[in-house]
Design a protein around this motif. Structure first.
Motif, short mmCIF file in Angstrom:
data_model
loop_
_atom_site.label_atom_id
_atom_site.label_comp_id
_atom_site.label_asym_id
_atom_site.label_seq_id
_atom_site.Cartn_x
_atom_site.Cartn_y
_atom_site.Cartn_z
N MET A 84 0.81 -1.21 0.00
CA MET A 84 0.00 0.00 0.00
C MET A 84 0.85 1.26 0.00
O MET A 84 0.51 2.26 -0.63
N ILE A 85 2.00 1.24 0.69
CA ILE A 85 2.80 2.46 0.80
C ILE A 85 3.97 2.51 -0.16
O ILE A 85 4.62 3.55 -0.30
N LYS A 86 4.25 1.40 -0.84
CA LYS A 86 5.41 1.34 -1.74
C LYS A 86 5.30 2.41 -2.83
O LYS A 86 4.27 2.58 -3.46
N GLY A 87 6.38 3.16 -3.02
CA GLY A 87 6.42 4.18 -4.06
C GLY A 87 5.69 5.46 -3.71
O GLY A 87 5.57 6.36 -4.55
N CYS A 88 5.20 5.57 -2.47
CA CYS A 88 4.44 6.75 -2.06
C CYS A 88 5.28 7.64 -1.15
O CYS A 88 6.22 7.18 -0.49
N ASP A 89 4.93 8.92 -1.10
CA ASP A 89 5.45 9.78 -0.05
C ASP A 89 4.68 9.46 1.23
O ASP A 89 3.63 8.82 1.19
#
Length: 258
Positions: A84-89
């Motif tokens: 879910m958080i991969k590649g996100c700020d």
């Protein structure tokens, strides 16, 4: 004012067994994923911490051992959370000092190589403290004119944090609507690790920020005191700090070979 995003940002909040980054565990995690087009995705997980939750901590977030006894462990949830958080700020309230370091520890224990080198982290608490110096409840009342119900519920705190940031952008014209700018504005002193044991000096070199070697170059200490590396690896330091120290040592070995 709506957030100006070039990629998704995940606001998240943790409820834990305590405040020791190296020892304590997550009992609840809520993530609010905001996409550049304005769409939102929200998920909350209860987590079995595989340890007792102190009574004084349960009084704060109202999550007891019985509440999480049949919930999955963090390791069992780790791939879903990371996806879910991969590649996100990232965004949070006091997240640079607590939530991100503790989340990194949990990922490393679950053998997930968590790293945010290509992401930025916006700490809404730091922006608030630089501007108004209050708690999250006061921030929510001040910026959004609402009372924060269910404070210390991960989901309520996460949603409130997101709303506060949007209101901060409306209130302060000098705040740029850009996650990289907001991350720099809300950042504390630059550190190589999340917990702050290894900092950068003015030349961008890693230095120890604690103990007898405070302010000394990490590479120099490792060269002059070989046993210091093993002491840190065997002592009660966060796993991510040990990982960073290992990468510095490996870099030194590579430089010698070349």
């Amino acid at each position: 004012m709506k957030l100006n995003l070039t990629k998704p940002i995940c606001f998240f909040d943790l409820e834990t067994t305590g405040t020791n980054i190296a020892k304590d565990r997550i009992v609840e995690i809520a993530i609010l994923k905001v996409f550049p087009n304005g769409n939102k995705e929200s998920v909350t997980w209860r987590v079995n911490p595989e340890m007792k939750i102190p009574a004084e901590t349960t009084k704060i977030h109202e999550i007891s051992d019985e509440d999480v006894a049949n919930e999955p462990t963090f390791k069992e949830l780790s791939k879903k959370i990371y996806a879910m958080i991969k590649g996100c700020d990232l965004g949070g309230y006091n997240s640079n000092r607590f939530d991100i370091p503790l989340l990194a520890e949990e990922f490393l224990r679950a053998e997930v190589d968590f790293d945010i080198k290509n992401s930025v982290a916006v700490d809404v608490q730091t922006i608030f403290h630089k501007k108004e110096k209050r708690t999250l409840e006061a921030a929510y009342k001040f910026y959004c004119d609402k009372d924060l119900e269910n404070a210390h519920s991960a989901e309520a705190d996460t949603l409130a944090t997101f709303e506060v940031l949007e209101s901060q952008l409306d209130r302060y014209p000098d705040l740029e609507n850009d996650t990289k700018w907001l991350a720099e504005f809300s950042a504390h002193k630059k550190h190589a690790d999340f917990a702050g044991f290894i900092a950068y000096n003015k030349d961008g070199k890693e230095v120890f920020s604690f103990g007898k070697n405070r302010g000394k170059l990490v590479e120099k200490v490792l060269e002059e005191e070989p046993g210091y590396f093993n002491w840190i690896q065997n002592a009660d330091f966060p796993l991510y700090t040990k990982k960073v120290l290992t990468s510095i040592k490996m870099r030194m070995l590579t430089q010698k070979l070349n």
